[in-house]
Structure formats: C-alpha cells, structure tokens
Enzyme design. Structure first.
Site, short mmCIF file in Angstrom:
data_model
loop_
_atom_site.label_atom_id
_atom_site.label_comp_id
_atom_site.label_asym_id
_atom_site.label_seq_id
_atom_site.Cartn_x
_atom_site.Cartn_y
_atom_site.Cartn_z
N HIS A 162 -21.74 21.08 20.45
CA HIS A 162 -20.38 20.73 20.89
C HIS A 162 -19.48 21.96 20.90
O HIS A 162 -18.57 22.07 21.73
CB HIS A 162 -19.79 19.65 19.98
CG HIS A 162 -20.53 18.34 20.08
ND1 HIS A 162 -19.99 17.21 20.66
CD2 HIS A 162 -21.77 17.99 19.69
CE1 HIS A 162 -20.86 16.23 20.62
NE2 HIS A 162 -21.96 16.67 20.03
N ASP A 179 -12.81 17.07 21.65
CA ASP A 179 -14.11 16.45 21.85
C ASP A 179 -13.93 14.94 21.88
O ASP A 179 -13.10 14.38 21.15
CB ASP A 179 -15.05 16.85 20.70
CG ASP A 179 -16.49 16.49 21.00
OD1 ASP A 179 -17.25 17.41 21.36
OD2 ASP A 179 -16.86 15.30 20.90
#
Ligand code: UDP
Length: 467
Positions: free
Chosen positions: A38, A131
């Site tokens: 990520h 995110d």
C-alpha cells in the site's frame, strides 16, 4: 489534450506554504496504509502529483514509518498508532490490525490535521488522499471540511468484490464450502468461489467489516483512484463506473509514472542486478512472495528442491519472516546443488529485476503490485496466491490475460519442478511469454503520451484543483 494548469494559487503569502513559480502551491495530503503493498503505490502517486506541481504532506503511522531522508521534497507528519509489540504475521491478525490501527489513529490525526490546516491555510489544501482502508481518517478530514479521495491499491475487479461482498454472503458463496470451491460466481465472472477473498469462518465477521468500511470510505470521498489501467481491466472499470456515484481515476500502473520508489521498508540487495547481468536473456526465474505472505517450512523445502531439480537459473527472495515461526532455513545441500546458477537475497529491487533482460519468468504470490509490475515488463508468471485479492489476481493472470498459470494444491518438489520447466522451457510457456509481450505493448500505450492513464492523471489533477 491540453495539460491541466499547474496547481498554484495566487493568495497572500503564508510562511508555511510552499512557493512555486512565484505562486503558492496547493498541498495534497496523503495517508497510506502502512504495509509495503500500500505504501509503494501511495508514494508513486505522491511522485506523480509532486511532478505536477503539488506540495506533498505525508501523514504516517509509527508502524512501518517511511524514511523522510529519502524524500527531501515532502513533509512528514507522524501520527501515533497505539501499536506496540511485534508486527502481525497471520493474515487474520493483519486484518484486525488494519481496523485497530485506523481507529487508534483517529484522534491524533484530527489534532495533527487541524494544526496543518492552520499552518497552510485551509484554501491552500486541495485534498487528502487516504487508503481505502482508512475510513476513520476519511471521516476526520470530512469533518474538518477537507475533500478526500480514496486510493485503492488493488485491481478494479477486487474492488468490485468488496462492493459485492454482502451479496456473496447472502447468496451462499461465502463462507466458502469445500464442495463449492470450483463453482463459478456467475455475478462476478471470471471468479470461482475459490478466488474470492476469504480468511476462514472465524474471520468472516472482521473481513465483512473491513470491506464494508472500505466501500464506505470510497462512497464518502469525492473520487476513487485505482492503480489499474484500461489494457488490463476495461470492462471492470466500466462496471465500477456504472455502479459508483463518484468519479474513478484509473491512473495505473503508477510505478511507470513515478521514478523508482524510494519507499521500500527493507533494504534492497542490488548485487543481484550484477549477477543478472551475467545470465543469458530470458533464462532466469525470479521468485518472490511479496512482503506479507508466509509459507510453512515444509513448503519452503519443497519449493527449494523443486527449483533445484528444474535446472533453471533463479533469483529467489527469501525475506526475513517468510517462514512463520522459525528463522527460515533453506535445506542443507541446496546451496551446493544450485551453486553457480542461482542467487538468494533477502529483498530485491523488484521493478529493476523484472525489467532485466535476463528474467524470463516470475513465480509470484500475485499481490497486485507484483502482478502489474510483471505485466508491464512482459514477464509471464507462475502463480501461487496466498490470501486476500491474490487468488482473484491469479485467476485473471491465468484465465483472462493468459500470461501464466497457477501452481495449485500441495507443493511437491516434483510438481514444482514440472511447473518451472513448463513456464521456462516448454512451448506453452513460450506462448504465454508471447502474450505477455503483447500485453506489455498495450500497457505502454496506456502510459504513453495521450494514453488512457495519462488522460486519467490529467483529469485527476484538474479534479483536485476544482475541489
Ligand atoms: N518488492 C520489492 N522487493 C522484493 C519483493 C517485493 O521491492 O524483494 C516490492 C514489489 O516491487 C511491490 C511490493 O514490494 O511493489 C509488494 O507488493 P505486492 O502488492 O506485490 O504484495 P504484498 O507485499 O502487498 O503482498
């Protein structure tokens, strides 16, 4: 297409605001989920936005914190995450940790965001990109009137699974029944039940919650950024756009737009590139299972002897923690058996490895970054997915793009050996390599001048300027 204007604003000066060409720059705030798969796309996005004139501020947890020295142009704001003790290893624990961490960060993030807004002035801040797994962060920003965009670091197809998760449970696809593993999910082709995200009956509740919160984060944002692209997922992107009220920006593969990511949490051993220089073209199998997947000691041993028995040159990433519960041990005799035709490293400069002319195949766990990095370089794949979206990604590799195949079932040295030979030496492998070459060209068109991903980046920049 005319490039969008540089993101500057002609407002009175503020000591803290970045100055760019005599104007005050607009700031984009970023908050990655602190896991390698990520962090990398978020930093690549930062690189893209910075090159378009935005000033970058990265909020980050203490856990897996980035190294500010490697990004001198960015500002870093640490946010206490309440974590203590060792990093989780089992996937169920990772899922729980994601929720715990995002909740623990909520209050400290609110204080730090408020301070940053005061310092930069509210108007200088274009938006926050968080995110998708950080719903509490998105909510804090919204309460402080900062527009948000959600970055989903996986494929469009996997996000469609997030959205469809309640339906999959209602219709009985989930929890997975052993007898139904090969049943097609008719609502989500080409997935079969076995390709769906699933962490066992006990984990079903936390997984449902995790996915529902990610969907909520997207729906309450003013856009969804996806690290995917037209050549891979045209239909899936059309489906998402039809079902989602917010704009979708398919700006991937991000690593092709931003210079080599300086966001690796582990030190990359670059000596393997020199070793690759000594190998013939397309001869080497690169083996890596990413930053989180763990294997049993038994599987490690079978993998090792399968690699040794294949006779194929290899570069294998055996990272610390790859084998759960013990300092991983390659079997005795492996080094001698493979001397001169293989190299084992703890962590590799993966993008450069995949780009190297000596690499002819990638045995991967099919994390989305690894999958797209391989696709971009035209490297066919041996797929061994472990959890999360990896099974679905492997399904696309084998069934849709046809640039690899899955090594399924129990790992046995004989079947490993045969699979490696099939990919690296057989006609079937050569056909996959040829298709991978075609897909590489189609990808290059998306990222080339005027390509779909370039257009999406232009649209994203304009969108951010309009918020
Ligand atoms: N990676 C790397 N060196 C390695 C193995 C992986 O730099 O030896 C990088 C890889 O290029 C990718 C990321 O780590 O960008 C892994 O992300 P992915 O989504 O493939 O898998 P995850 O680690 O999230 O399971």
């Amino acid at each position: 297409m005319t490039p969008p204007p540089a993101p500057t604003m002609a407002a009175e000066s503020n000591g803290a605001a970045a100055v760019h060409g005599g104007h005050r720059r607009r700031h984009v705030l970023l908050f990655p989920l602190p896991f390698q798969g990520h962090i990398n796309p978020m930093f690549r996005l930062a690189g893209v936005l910075h090159s378009r004139g935005f000033a970058i501020t990265v909020f980050h947890t203490h856990f897996n914190a980035p190294d500010p020295a490697r990004h001198p142009d960015y500002r870093f704001v640490p946010v206490p995450d309440g974590m203590s003790g060792p990093a989780p290893v089992a996937i169920e624990d990772v899922v729980v940790q994601i929720s715990t961490l995002s909740v623990a960060c909520e209050a400290p993030f609110r204080d730090r965001l408020a301070a940053v807004l005061e310092e930069y002035s509210r108007d200088a801040v274009a938006c926050l990109v968080a995110d998708t797994h950080l719903l509490p962060i998105v909510e804090v920003a919204t309460r402080l009137s900062v527009p948000t965009l959600a970055l989903r670091t996986g494929s469009a197809a996997s996000f469609a699974c997030f959205v469809a998760h309640p339906m999959l449970c209602e219709k009985g696809y989930l929890p997975v029944q052993e007898s139904q593993r090969d049943t097609p999910v008719s609502e989500l082709p080409p997935y079969r039940v076995r390709d769906l995200m699933y962490i066992g009956k006990d984990g079903q509740g936390v997984l449902c919650e995790l996915l529902a919160r990610a969907v909520a984060a997207v729906k309450s944002s003013s856009g969804l950024i996806l690290n995917t692209f037209d050549a891979l997922e045209r239909q899936e992107l059309m489906d998402i756009r039809r079902n989602l009220a917010v704009p979708v920006f398919d700006i991937g593969p991000l690593h092709k737009f931003s210079p080599a990511a300086e966001s690796s949490l582990l030190r990359q051993d670059r000596s393997c590139l020199e070793w690759l220089d000594t190998q013939p073209p397309e001869s080497v199998l690169y083996v890596s299972f990413g930053s989180l997947a763990c294997m049993s000691l038994r599987d490690l041993v079978e993998t090792a002897w399968g690699i040794a028995g294949s006779g194929v040159p290899f570069l294998w990433v055996v990272r610390p923690g790859l084998v759960r519960g013990c300092a991983h041990q390659l079997p005795e005799g492996f080094e001698v058996a493979t001397r001169g035709r293989g190299m084992v490293v703890a962590w590799a400069p993966q993008e450069e490895v995949l780009r190297h002319r000596a690499v002819g195949g990638f045995w991967t766990h099919n994390g989305w970054n690894s999958t797209t990095e391989s696709v971009c370089e035209g490297v066919p794949m041996l797929c061994r997915p472990y959890f999360g979206d990896q099974m679905g990604n492997a399904r696309y590799v084998e069934h849709v793009w046809r640039v690899g195949f899955e090594v399924g079932g129990e790992l046995e040295r004989g079947s490993v050996e045969a699979a490696i030979r099939r990919l690296m030496a057989d006609r079937g492998g050569a056909e996959m390599r040829a298709r991978a070459g075609e897909l590489k060209k189609a990808t290059a068109e998306c990222t080339g001048k005027g390509g779909s991903s370039c257009q999406a980046i232009d649209k994203l920049v304009m969108h951010m300027m309009s918020l």
